[in-house]
Design a protein around this motif. Structure first.
Motif, PDB file in Angstrom:
ATOM      1  N   ALA A  72     -12.173  36.303  98.137  1.00 43.12           N
ATOM      2  CA  ALA A  72     -10.672  36.731  99.575  1.00 43.12           C
ATOM      3  C   ALA A  72     -11.584  36.647 101.194  1.00 43.12           C
ATOM      4  O   ALA A  72     -11.428  36.353 101.811  1.00 43.12           O
ATOM      5  N   ALA A  73     -12.878  37.124 101.204  1.00 40.27           N
ATOM      6  CA  ALA A  73     -13.318  37.092 102.291  1.00 40.27           C
ATOM      7  C   ALA A  73     -13.659  35.506 102.557  1.00 40.27           C
ATOM      8  O   ALA A  73     -13.502  35.711 104.047  1.00 40.27           O
ATOM      9  N   ARG A  74     -14.440  34.893 101.865  1.00 40.38           N
ATOM     10  CA  ARG A  74     -14.164  33.307 102.208  1.00 40.38           C
ATOM     11  C   ARG A  74     -12.919  32.272 102.282  1.00 40.38           C
ATOM     12  O   ARG A  74     -12.595  32.009 103.676  1.00 40.38           O
ATOM     13  N   ARG A  75     -11.273  32.968 101.779  1.00 31.30           N
ATOM     14  CA  ARG A  75     -10.290  32.730 102.297  1.00 31.30           C
ATOM     15  C   ARG A  75      -9.488  33.180 103.638  1.00 31.30           C
ATOM     16  O   ARG A  75      -9.521  32.251 103.897  1.00 31.30           O
ATOM     17  N   LEU A  76      -9.934  34.268 103.728  1.00 28.73           N
ATOM     18  CA  LEU A  76     -10.252  34.741 104.789  1.00 28.73           C
ATOM     19  C   LEU A  76     -10.546  34.175 105.833  1.00 28.73           C
ATOM     20  O   LEU A  76     -10.246  33.486 107.480  1.00 28.73           O
ATOM     21  N   ALA A  77     -12.181  34.278 105.701  1.00 31.48           N
ATOM     22  CA  ALA A  77     -12.736  33.653 106.922  1.00 31.48           C
ATOM     23  C   ALA A  77     -12.328  31.921 107.070  1.00 31.48           C
ATOM     24  O   ALA A  77     -12.327  31.910 108.148  1.00 31.48           O
ATOM     25  N   ARG A  78     -11.827  31.471 106.663  1.00 27.69           N
ATOM     26  CA  ARG A  78     -11.740  29.920 106.631  1.00 27.69           C
ATOM     27  C   ARG A  78     -10.070  30.046 107.453  1.00 27.69           C
ATOM     28  O   ARG A  78      -9.674  28.932 107.713  1.00 27.69           O
ATOM     29  N   ALA A  79      -8.649  30.511 106.930  1.00 29.04           N
ATOM     30  CA  ALA A  79      -8.235  30.765 107.342  1.00 29.04           C
ATOM     31  C   ALA A  79      -8.585  30.650 108.823  1.00 29.04           C
ATOM     32  O   ALA A  79      -7.807  30.579 110.218  1.00 29.04           O
ATOM     33  N   VAL A  80      -8.900  32.142 109.428  1.00 34.05           N
ATOM     34  CA  VAL A  80      -9.784  31.876 110.685  1.00 34.05           C
ATOM     35  C   VAL A  80     -10.243  30.849 111.583  1.00 34.05           C
ATOM     36  O   VAL A  80      -9.659  30.900 112.260  1.00 34.05           O
ATOM     37  N   ARG A  81     -11.511  30.390 110.894  1.00 35.30           N
ATOM     38  CA  ARG A  81     -12.064  29.431 111.717  1.00 35.30           C
ATOM     39  C   ARG A  81     -10.965  27.931 111.694  1.00 35.30           C
ATOM     40  O   ARG A  81     -10.573  27.712 112.875  1.00 35.30           O
ATOM     41  N   GLU A  82      -9.843  28.196 111.259  1.00 34.29           N
ATOM     42  CA  GLU A  82      -8.831  26.615 110.905  1.00 34.29           C
ATOM     43  C   GLU A  82      -7.649  27.327 111.054  1.00 34.29           C
ATOM     44  O   GLU A  82      -7.013  26.108 112.247  1.00 34.29           O
ATOM     45  N   GLY A  83      -7.591  28.056 112.074  1.00 33.34           N
ATOM     46  CA  GLY A  83      -6.555  28.768 113.674  1.00 33.34           C
ATOM     47  C   GLY A  83      -5.206  28.795 111.544  1.00 33.34           C
ATOM     48  O   GLY A  83      -4.208  27.951 112.783  1.00 33.34           O
ATOM     49  N   GLU A  84      -5.164  29.360 110.555  1.00 31.38           N
ATOM     50  CA  GLU A  84      -4.705  28.876 109.791  1.00 31.38           C
ATOM     51  C   GLU A  84      -3.211  30.210 110.062  1.00 31.38           C
ATOM     52  O   GLU A  84      -3.813  31.250 110.310  1.00 31.38           O
ATOM     53  N   PRO A  85      -1.726  30.190 110.165  1.00 31.16           N
ATOM     54  CA  PRO A  85      -0.944  31.241 110.235  1.00 31.16           C
ATOM     55  C   PRO A  85      -0.805  32.480 109.161  1.00 31.16           C
ATOM     56  O   PRO A  85      -1.265  31.644 107.863  1.00 31.16           O
ATOM     57  N   MET A  86      -0.838  33.545 109.182  1.00 33.86           N
ATOM     58  CA  MET A  86      -0.850  34.297 107.936  1.00 33.86           C
ATOM     59  C   MET A  86      -0.355  35.576 107.912  1.00 33.86           C
ATOM     60  O   MET A  86      -0.152  35.402 109.533  1.00 33.86           O
ATOM     61  N   VAL A  87       0.254  36.372 107.360  1.00 36.08           N
ATOM     62  CA  VAL A  87       1.001  36.830 107.184  1.00 36.08           C
ATOM     63  C   VAL A  87      -0.066  38.793 106.439  1.00 36.08           C
ATOM     64  O   VAL A  87       0.306  37.685 105.136  1.00 36.08           O
ATOM     65  N   VAL A  88       0.616  40.541 106.893  1.00 32.69           N
ATOM     66  CA  VAL A  88      -0.047  41.115 106.553  1.00 32.69           C
ATOM     67  C   VAL A  88       1.276  41.524 106.245  1.00 32.69           C
ATOM     68  O   VAL A  88       1.720  41.706 106.188  1.00 32.69           O
ATOM     69  N   HIS A  89       1.248  41.495 104.473  1.00 32.32           N
ATOM     70  CA  HIS A  89       2.338  42.724 104.216  1.00 32.32           C
ATOM     71  C   HIS A  89       2.473  44.111 103.290  1.00 32.32           C
ATOM     72  O   HIS A  89       1.399  44.229 102.989  1.00 32.32           O
ATOM     73  N   GLY A  90       2.087  45.041 104.186  1.00 31.49           N
ATOM     74  CA  GLY A  90       1.785  46.296 104.001  1.00 31.49           C
ATOM     75  C   GLY A  90       3.170  46.956 103.732  1.00 31.49           C
ATOM     76  O   GLY A  90       4.049  46.751 102.518  1.00 31.49           O
ATOM     77  N   ASP A  91       3.049  48.677 103.549  1.00 35.50           N
ATOM     78  CA  ASP A  91       3.966  49.202 102.881  1.00 35.50           C
ATOM     79  C   ASP A  91       4.058  50.437 103.818  1.00 35.50           C
ATOM     80  O   ASP A  91       3.639  50.576 105.172  1.00 35.50           O
ATOM     81  N   TYR A  92       5.285  51.272 103.896  1.00 33.31           N
ATOM     82  CA  TYR A  92       6.403  51.873 104.757  1.00 33.31           C
ATOM     83  C   TYR A  92       5.777  53.317 104.575  1.00 33.31           C
ATOM     84  O   TYR A  92       5.698  54.017 105.837  1.00 33.31           O
ATOM     85  N   ASP A  93       4.691  53.937 103.992  1.00 37.77           N
ATOM     86  CA  ASP A  93       3.857  54.838 104.124  1.00 37.77           C
ATOM     87  C   ASP A  93       2.907  55.106 105.143  1.00 37.77           C
ATOM     88  O   ASP A  93       2.837  53.644 105.479  1.00 37.77           O
ATOM     89  N   VAL A  94       1.911  56.137 105.487  1.00 45.46           N
ATOM     90  CA  VAL A  94       1.034  56.195 106.950  1.00 45.46           C
ATOM     91  C   VAL A  94      -0.072  55.219 106.262  1.00 45.46           C
ATOM     92  O   VAL A  94      -0.604  54.639 107.217  1.00 45.46           O
ATOM     93  N   VAL A 114      -2.309  36.106 113.090  1.00 45.86           N
ATOM     94  CA  VAL A 114      -2.193  37.575 111.968  1.00 45.86           C
ATOM     95  C   VAL A 114      -0.083  37.260 112.590  1.00 45.86           C
ATOM     96  O   VAL A 114      -0.481  37.898 113.574  1.00 45.86           O
ATOM     97  N   ASP A 115       0.512  37.759 111.712  1.00 47.34           N
ATOM     98  CA  ASP A 115       1.980  38.621 111.634  1.00 47.34           C
ATOM     99  C   ASP A 115       1.008  40.169 111.125  1.00 47.34           C
ATOM    100  O   ASP A 115       0.821  39.233 109.978  1.00 47.34           O
ATOM    101  N   PHE A 116       3.070  40.247 111.215  1.00 48.32           N
ATOM    102  CA  PHE A 116       3.177  41.302 110.132  1.00 48.32           C
ATOM    103  C   PHE A 116       4.579  41.770 109.102  1.00 48.32           C
ATOM    104  O   PHE A 116       5.152  41.516 109.926  1.00 48.32           O
ATOM    105  N   HIS A 117       4.472  42.433 108.071  1.00 46.56           N
ATOM    106  CA  HIS A 117       5.661  42.111 107.706  1.00 46.56           C
ATOM    107  C   HIS A 117       5.822  43.921 106.955  1.00 46.56           C
ATOM    108  O   HIS A 117       4.757  44.411 106.055  1.00 46.56           O
ATOM    109  N   ILE A 118       6.406  44.437 107.083  1.00 47.27           N
ATOM    110  CA  ILE A 118       7.019  46.087 106.211  1.00 47.27           C
ATOM    111  C   ILE A 118       8.228  45.640 106.017  1.00 47.27           C
ATOM    112  O   ILE A 118       9.071  46.421 107.190  1.00 47.27           O
ATOM    113  N   PRO A 119       7.907  46.327 104.719  1.00 46.67           N
ATOM    114  CA  PRO A 119       9.735  46.417 104.059  1.00 46.67           C
ATOM    115  C   PRO A 119      10.546  47.877 104.438  1.00 46.67           C
ATOM    116  O   PRO A 119       9.594  48.792 104.682  1.00 46.67           O
TER     117      PRO A 119
END
Length: 575
Positions: A72-94, A114-119
């Motif tokens: 997971a760390a390698r894939r995210l590091a690659r996205a950071v280095r290459e400026g690849e847009p990504m999204v964080v999908h969270g949950d609606y509790d604290v 990075v952007d995010f989405h909360i259902p």
């Protein structure tokens, strides 16, 4: 069904060796009172007790011990280095809200896009959203990272694969038998995982992911020409989510929460400063987070859109933060009104059932709001000490939320009833589910059957675990102040609670709303006591009593005195 009126008092851990307590106190230069608490909680060896008291961040385990972390760390590091847009999908509790804010803030600080989405609870339901995955693809995203959800999202993971999205799932809920197909699954409960702390909150898992990504980028030379972010600055978010998710505050969680509370107290995050101000909070403790700050963050996700709370945590504009905090406070007031109404209706339903021998509570109603039934289930557990599941019905379908007691593993119970459910997930003490209305009667019968198999009569009485019997003379000011070194207090590490026997109950009087003030005396010593909400319950008590109490320092008009907060009280049978 009658509310529980009597609690069992039991000492925490095995009987204590007084010489061992004295030895520990001498070795660590502690009071006998503090050493007694440590020894009773399995920390009688000096090295373990010292590590517990210091709770150093340097003692945190290597993130790589979490299964699949390096991939997971390698894939995210690659996205950071290459400026690849990504999204964080969270949950609606604290937990999900803070975990989302932590990933977004940290990835941006590392240089990521990075952007995010909360259902939305009522529109989307719990977990990974298929619509959100399709939207991510349409917006040109190639990578989705979940936080605090996803471990049961098998079909959604298949959809992500079909869409060509790389999916990293970070979660801390119990994994199902068949795991979702994702690029990487990070969850301390996975079979074969070697991480020493199995009770991380979702935000804790997210924090270790960011530690691993930063190290990967460091190894790749990414920070040669740019500043390396200090991830200690997001520990306030870790503390918030960890406390709110009611996970044990021991081991790794204690280290993270202690450092995070220190950061919270410095008011460095405009959103949390605004939330503290709107709540009238001065000192930040686990109790304040759990009962003042977390409910306000939670309210948006329960009634409206939790995106509001994430925006508060990410805001660096004090004016914007104040505006959002006011909106969250308004949501919380409405949540309290709906919760009180729902509790009243649930109590009426229970009274109408007239089944005093039941060992479980399962109720469903079309009037109920899915966003508050979990809180109301907790209230019913506190009152009746039975595993409780409340279900909000809407057009033949139900969304349920359950809370449980020691001895009844709620997630396993739902797993055994899985044929009647459309979906479920959670932990030993808290879980959620979806169910068709036609299955309710059979489901309730199965839960009751399981409760009768697994819960003995004594399990239906709450236990109060205490840290040993002491005399009032043990509560000298210096010793009581020293107990604060054991904080933060919460599940797994509650506030010290001591038993005092055969003390004189003196000068009781009712103050405020049903609070009881009185004095306890032993020999020549008398100490002031407060019992919150117990004036009517202990009316008529006199003579000698046994009490369970927590000593603290009461500060009033420049004076500091020892006061006892009384948790339970009985007339002394021998006095």
């Amino acid at each position: 069904m009658e509310p529980v009126s009597r609690r069992d008092w039991r000492p925490r851990g095995a009987s204590l060796d007084e010489s061992a307590i004295t030895s520990l106190a001498g070795e660590l230069k502690l009071s006998q009172l503090c050493a007694r608490v440590l020894a009773g909680r399995g920390l009688g060896e000096a090295r373990a007790a010292h590590a517990f008291l210091k709770a150093r961040l340097g003692a945190l385990p290597d993130p790589a011990r979490l299964l699949n972390m390096e991939q997971a760390a390698r894939r995210l590091a690659r996205a950071v280095r290459e400026g690849e847009p990504m999204v964080v999908h969270g949950d609606y509790d604290v937990d999900g809200i803070t975990g989302t804010a932590l990933l977004v803030e940290s990835l941006r600080a590392l240089g990521g896009r990075v952007d995010f989405h909360i259902p939305q609870r009522l529109r989307d339901g719990y977990g990974l959203s298929a619509d959100a995955l399709r939207a991510a693809k349409a917006q040109g995203k190639g990578l989705v990272v979940s936080v605090d959800c996803g471990i049961s999202a098998h079909e959604e993971a298949l959809l992500a694969r079909d869409l060509g999205l790389d999916l990293i799932i970070t979660d801390h809920h119990q994994p199902p038998d068949i795991l979702p197909p994702a690029l990487a699954l990070i969850n301390p409960h996975l079979p074969g995982d070697r991480f020493p702390e199995k009770h991380l909150a979702g935000v804790g898992v997210a924090f270790f992911l960011m530690l691993a990504v930063r190290r990967q980028l460091r190894d790749e030379g990414w920070f040669a020409g740019r500043p390396e972010p200090d991830l200690r600055q997001v520990l306030d978010l870790v503390a918030l989510g960890t406390i709110a998710d009611v996970v044990p505050l021991t081991g790794v969680n204690r280290i993270l929460t202690r450092a995070g509370l220190d950061l919270l107290a410095r008011d460095q995050r405009p959103g949390l400063l605004a939330l503290r101000q709107i709540a009238g909070v001065r000192e930040v403790t686990c109790g304040i987070v759990g009962f003042q700050l977390a409910p306000r963050l939670n309210a948006a996700g329960r009634l409206e859109d939790a995106t509001l709370a994430v925006n508060l945590l990410l805001s660096d504009d004090p004016s914007q933060a104040q505006s959002i905090a006011r909106q969250l406070d308004d949501c919380n007031r409405e949540r309290q009104r709906i919760e009180a109404q729902t509790l009243e209706q649930a109590l009426e339903r229970l009274a109408a059932l007239n089944q005093p021998q039941r060992r479980s509570i399962v109720l469903a109603d079309e009037r109920w709001h899915a966003g508050v039934i979990g809180i109301v289930a907790s209230r019913l557990v506190e009152r009746f000490h039975r595993p409780t599941i409340l279900i909000a019905l809407d057009q033949g379908r139900g969304k349920g939320s359950g809370r449980s007691i020691r001895g009844f593993h709620l997630y396993r119970a739902l797993h055994r009833c899985g044929a009647r459910l459309q979906g479920f997930g959670g932990h030993e003490y808290a879980a959620g589910l979806s169910i068709a209305e036609a299955e309710l009667e059979s489901f309730a019968a199965e839960i009751e059957s399981l409760a009768r198999q697994e819960l003995r009569e004594e399990d239906l009485r709450p236990q109060l675990l205490h840290d040993g019997e002491v005399a009032l003379a043990a509560f000298v000011k210096d010793a009581v102040e020293e107990l604060s070194a054991l904080a933060p207090f919460g599940p797994g590490n509650p506030e010290p609670l001591f038993r005092v026997n055969a003390a004189e109950f003196q000068r009781p009087r009712c103050v405020g709303r049903e609070h009881l003030q009185f004095q306890l005396g032993q020999g020549d010593l008398s100490l002031p006591c407060i019992a919150f909400g117990e004036a009517s319950r202990w009316q008529g008590i006199n003579g000698r009593v046994d009490v369970l109490c927590t000593p603290h320092i009461n500060r009033w008009q420049g004076r500091e005195t020892v006061q006892l907060r009384v948790k339970d009280l009985r007339e002394n049978s021998r006095g």
